[in-house]
Design a protein around this motif. Structure first.
Motif, mmCIF file in Angstrom:
data_model
loop_
_atom_site.group_PDB
_atom_site.id
_atom_site.type_symbol
_atom_site.label_atom_id
_atom_site.label_comp_id
_atom_site.label_asym_id
_atom_site.label_seq_id
_atom_site.Cartn_x
_atom_site.Cartn_y
_atom_site.Cartn_z
ATOM 1 N N GLU A 1 0.832 -1.194 0.000
ATOM 2 C CA GLU A 1 0.000 0.000 0.000
ATOM 3 C C GLU A 1 0.876 1.258 0.000
ATOM 4 O O GLU A 1 1.921 1.309 0.638
ATOM 5 C CB GLU A 1 -0.897 0.009 1.233
ATOM 6 C CG GLU A 1 -1.834 1.201 1.321
ATOM 7 C CD GLU A 1 -2.686 1.179 2.570
ATOM 8 O OE1 GLU A 1 -3.599 2.012 2.674
ATOM 9 O OE2 GLU A 1 -2.429 0.333 3.449
ATOM 10 N N ILE A 2 0.435 2.262 -0.730
ATOM 11 C CA ILE A 2 1.105 3.562 -0.747
ATOM 12 C C ILE A 2 0.163 4.573 -0.125
ATOM 13 O O ILE A 2 -0.956 4.766 -0.600
ATOM 14 C CB ILE A 2 1.479 3.984 -2.178
ATOM 15 C CG1 ILE A 2 2.439 2.971 -2.800
ATOM 16 C CG2 ILE A 2 2.084 5.375 -2.193
ATOM 17 C CD1 ILE A 2 2.717 3.211 -4.266
ATOM 18 N N LYS A 3 0.604 5.222 0.941
ATOM 19 C CA LYS A 3 -0.253 6.167 1.652
ATOM 20 C C LYS A 3 0.516 7.460 1.908
ATOM 21 O O LYS A 3 1.620 7.447 2.435
ATOM 22 C CB LYS A 3 -0.735 5.564 2.971
ATOM 23 C CG LYS A 3 -1.675 6.469 3.761
ATOM 24 C CD LYS A 3 -2.182 5.788 5.019
ATOM 25 C CE LYS A 3 -3.154 4.685 4.699
ATOM 26 N NZ LYS A 3 -3.784 4.119 5.924
ATOM 27 N N VAL A 4 -0.078 8.577 1.512
ATOM 28 C CA VAL A 4 0.479 9.901 1.779
ATOM 29 C C VAL A 4 -0.499 10.641 2.683
ATOM 30 O O VAL A 4 -1.678 10.794 2.346
ATOM 31 C CB VAL A 4 0.689 10.697 0.479
ATOM 32 C CG1 VAL A 4 1.190 12.104 0.783
ATOM 33 C CG2 VAL A 4 1.667 9.980 -0.444
ATOM 34 N N GLU A 5 -0.018 11.087 3.847
ATOM 35 C CA GLU A 5 -0.899 11.746 4.803
ATOM 36 C C GLU A 5 -0.636 13.236 4.934
ATOM 37 O O GLU A 5 -1.499 13.972 5.398
ATOM 38 C CB GLU A 5 -0.781 11.067 6.171
ATOM 39 C CG GLU A 5 -1.270 9.618 6.144
ATOM 40 C CD GLU A 5 -1.233 8.964 7.509
ATOM 41 O OE1 GLU A 5 -0.575 9.526 8.402
ATOM 42 O OE2 GLU A 5 -1.864 7.901 7.667
ATOM 43 N N GLU A 6 0.531 13.698 4.521
ATOM 44 C CA GLU A 6 0.846 15.135 4.591
ATOM 45 C C GLU A 6 2.026 15.396 3.664
ATOM 46 O O GLU A 6 3.116 14.863 3.867
ATOM 47 C CB GLU A 6 1.200 15.560 6.009
ATOM 48 C CG GLU A 6 1.206 17.069 6.213
ATOM 49 C CD GLU A 6 -0.188 17.665 6.233
ATOM 50 O OE1 GLU A 6 -0.335 18.813 5.771
ATOM 51 O OE2 GLU A 6 -1.135 16.991 6.695
ATOM 52 N N GLY B 1 -4.081 15.231 2.593
ATOM 53 C CA GLY B 1 -3.209 16.289 3.069
ATOM 54 C C GLY B 1 -2.177 16.732 2.065
ATOM 55 O O GLY B 1 -1.061 17.112 2.425
ATOM 56 N N LEU B 2 -2.525 16.685 0.780
ATOM 57 C CA LEU B 2 -1.584 17.016 -0.294
ATOM 58 C C LEU B 2 -1.786 18.446 -0.773
ATOM 59 O O LEU B 2 -2.916 18.888 -0.995
ATOM 60 C CB LEU B 2 -1.784 16.058 -1.468
ATOM 61 C CG LEU B 2 -0.976 16.329 -2.731
ATOM 62 C CD1 LEU B 2 0.504 16.055 -2.484
ATOM 63 C CD2 LEU B 2 -1.498 15.477 -3.889
ATOM 64 N N THR C 1 -9.083 16.557 1.209
ATOM 65 C CA THR C 1 -8.086 17.382 1.900
ATOM 66 C C THR C 1 -6.902 17.732 1.003
ATOM 67 O O THR C 1 -5.951 18.361 1.452
ATOM 68 C CB THR C 1 -7.562 16.661 3.159
ATOM 69 O OG1 THR C 1 -6.946 15.428 2.773
ATOM 70 C CG2 THR C 1 -8.708 16.384 4.128
ATOM 71 N N CYS C 2 -6.950 17.322 -0.278
ATOM 72 C CA CYS C 2 -5.879 17.608 -1.229
ATOM 73 C C CYS C 2 -6.225 18.831 -2.070
ATOM 74 O O CYS C 2 -7.394 19.133 -2.313
ATOM 75 C CB CYS C 2 -5.660 16.415 -2.160
ATOM 76 S SG CYS C 2 -5.176 14.892 -1.337
ATOM 77 N N SER C 3 -5.187 19.518 -2.566
ATOM 78 C CA SER C 3 -5.383 20.607 -3.521
ATOM 79 C C SER C 3 -4.199 20.631 -4.478
ATOM 80 O O SER C 3 -3.073 20.303 -4.114
ATOM 81 C CB SER C 3 -5.519 21.954 -2.812
ATOM 82 O OG SER C 3 -4.313 22.305 -2.160
ATOM 83 N N SER C 4 -4.478 21.006 -5.729
ATOM 84 C CA SER C 4 -3.446 21.116 -6.751
ATOM 85 C C SER C 4 -3.699 22.404 -7.520
ATOM 86 O O SER C 4 -4.810 22.637 -7.997
ATOM 87 C CB SER C 4 -3.479 19.905 -7.690
ATOM 88 O OG SER C 4 -2.410 19.930 -8.593
ATOM 89 N N VAL C 5 -2.688 23.262 -7.623
ATOM 90 C CA VAL C 5 -2.900 24.588 -8.202
ATOM 91 C C VAL C 5 -3.154 24.494 -9.702
ATOM 92 O O VAL C 5 -4.039 25.170 -10.236
ATOM 93 C CB VAL C 5 -1.697 25.501 -7.899
ATOM 94 C CG1 VAL C 5 -1.814 26.824 -8.652
ATOM 95 C CG2 VAL C 5 -1.612 25.762 -6.399
ATOM 96 N N LYS C 6 -2.387 23.683 -10.410
ATOM 97 C CA LYS C 6 -2.547 23.571 -11.854
ATOM 98 C C LYS C 6 -3.167 22.220 -12.195
ATOM 99 O O LYS C 6 -4.069 21.768 -11.496
ATOM 100 C CB LYS C 6 -1.219 23.815 -12.546
ATOM 101 C CG LYS C 6 -0.707 25.249 -12.342
ATOM 102 C CD LYS C 6 0.548 25.536 -13.144
ATOM 103 C CE LYS C 6 1.002 26.976 -12.911
ATOM 104 N NZ LYS C 6 2.252 27.302 -13.644
ATOM 105 N N SER C 7 -2.723 21.565 -13.263
ATOM 106 C CA SER C 7 -3.434 20.397 -13.769
ATOM 107 C C SER C 7 -3.264 19.156 -12.895
ATOM 108 O O SER C 7 -2.223 18.941 -12.282
ATOM 109 C CB SER C 7 -2.975 20.091 -15.196
ATOM 110 O OG SER C 7 -3.315 21.153 -16.050
ATOM 111 N N ASN D 1 -11.509 10.763 -6.939
ATOM 112 C CA ASN D 1 -10.843 12.038 -6.679
ATOM 113 C C ASN D 1 -11.752 12.992 -5.930
ATOM 114 O O ASN D 1 -12.879 13.254 -6.333
ATOM 115 C CB ASN D 1 -10.406 12.714 -7.981
ATOM 116 C CG ASN D 1 -9.811 14.090 -7.701
ATOM 117 O OD1 ASN D 1 -8.802 14.196 -7.014
ATOM 118 N ND2 ASN D 1 -10.458 15.140 -8.193
ATOM 119 N N GLY D 2 -11.211 13.553 -4.824
ATOM 120 C CA GLY D 2 -11.871 14.637 -4.111
ATOM 121 C C GLY D 2 -11.052 15.909 -4.133
ATOM 122 O O GLY D 2 -11.443 16.919 -3.565
#
Length: 289
Positions: free
Chosen positions: A17-22, A57-58, A90-96, A121-122
């Motif tokens: 499993e791959i998990k990113v929390e922050e 948390g990205l 809880t994630c955000s991406s400025v561009k694409s 995707n949220g």
């Protein structure tokens, strides 16, 4: 999962499993096997069912490339994915943002790939010219990335909002190279809003949702079909196009392609300065040429 960046030709499997929390970064390349692949990923390569990818948390300042097997490919890919791919709210991406069940963004041929995992995707986009692109096999495939013999059975679900364009598809979100013998049987749904207004010659920011592809940019589909449900429930600051095979077709050729899945829309399209189109169809929401 195996390598962040690879210039080699590989055959690999991953069951972890791959998990990113922050995480805060400028660019993100992440895949169940390889984040950025400049070599080839060959037959026998697979991200297994235990290899779920979950990101919370990205915060990304530029672009995000996320795939069940490969984030971004510049070499040929033949691989399968059985793990779920999830970005939370809880994630955000400025561009694409490019998210796919097997490949996030394709820049070389994608052949004989199957995805069975859910793609969800949220994550929201923060700039008006951004692209939020979500696909069951490939998030987006450019003109150097034909898709052949690829299949998706996992549900593809978007709840994230985009201040720019928003494309969702069962095989790919937007197709700029030919597609052959590729299918979707998973449920495709969007409840995320697209935004932006028309001004100074700039076009509305559309939402396009399709059973096979959200958008077709003048290329050929051969022997491609969808049997899954296709739905949109969200507001769009531009047009809304929902179709059983393709949401919006900017020309293109279709040979032996069909849809048997239900296609529904309850969203509204509205721009403050001009009317925007709404197109819903069993085959295509918008069909040019």
């Amino acid at each position: 999962g195996i390598a962040g960046r690879s210039y080699n030709n590989i055959v690999a499997t991953n069951s972890g499993e791959i998990k990113v929390e922050e995480l805060s970064c400028t660019l993100l390349y992440l895949g169940g096997l390889v984040g950025e692949c400049n070599g080839t990923v060959s037959s026998g390569s697979k991200n297994l069912a235990d290899g779920d990818i979950t990101i919370a948390g990205l915060s990304v300042e530029d672009k995000t490339y996320l795939g069940g097997a490969v984030g971004l490919n510049s070499g040929n890919v033949t691989a399968d994915n059985d793990g779920d791919v999830t970005l939370t709210e809880t994630c955000s991406s400025v561009k694409s943002l490019f998210v796919g069940g097997v490949v996030g963004r394709g820049e070389a041929p994608v052949t004989s790939c199957t995805n069975t995992g859910a793609v969800t995707n949220g994550c929201s986009m923060e700039t008006s010219q951004s692209y939020l692109q979500l696909g069951g096999v490939v998030g987006y495939n450019n003109g150097d990335s034909p898709i052949t013999d690829c299949h998706n059975t996992g549900d593809v679900t978007n709840t994230g909002n985009s201040t720019g364009f928003l494309y969702v598809g069962g095989v790919t979100s937007e197709c700029d190279a030919d597609m052959e013998n590729s299918t979707n049987t998973g449920a495709i749904s969007n409840s995320g809003e697209s935004g932006g207004t028309y001004s100074s010659g700039k076009k509305c920011h559309d939402t396009s949702v399709g059973g096979v592809s959200g958008v077709n940019n003048s290329i050929t589909f051969s022997s491609c079909y969808n049997t899954g449900t296709v739905s949109n429930t969200a507001y769009a600051g531009g047009g809304i196009f929902v179709g059983g095979v393709v949401g919006k077709s900017n020309a293109g050729t279709y040979v032996t392609c069909y849809n048997t899945g239900a296609v529904t829309n309850s969203g509204k399209a509205k721009d403050s300065l001009q009317p925007c189109d709404v197109g819903i169809g069993g085959f295509a929401g918008y069909l040019l040429g």
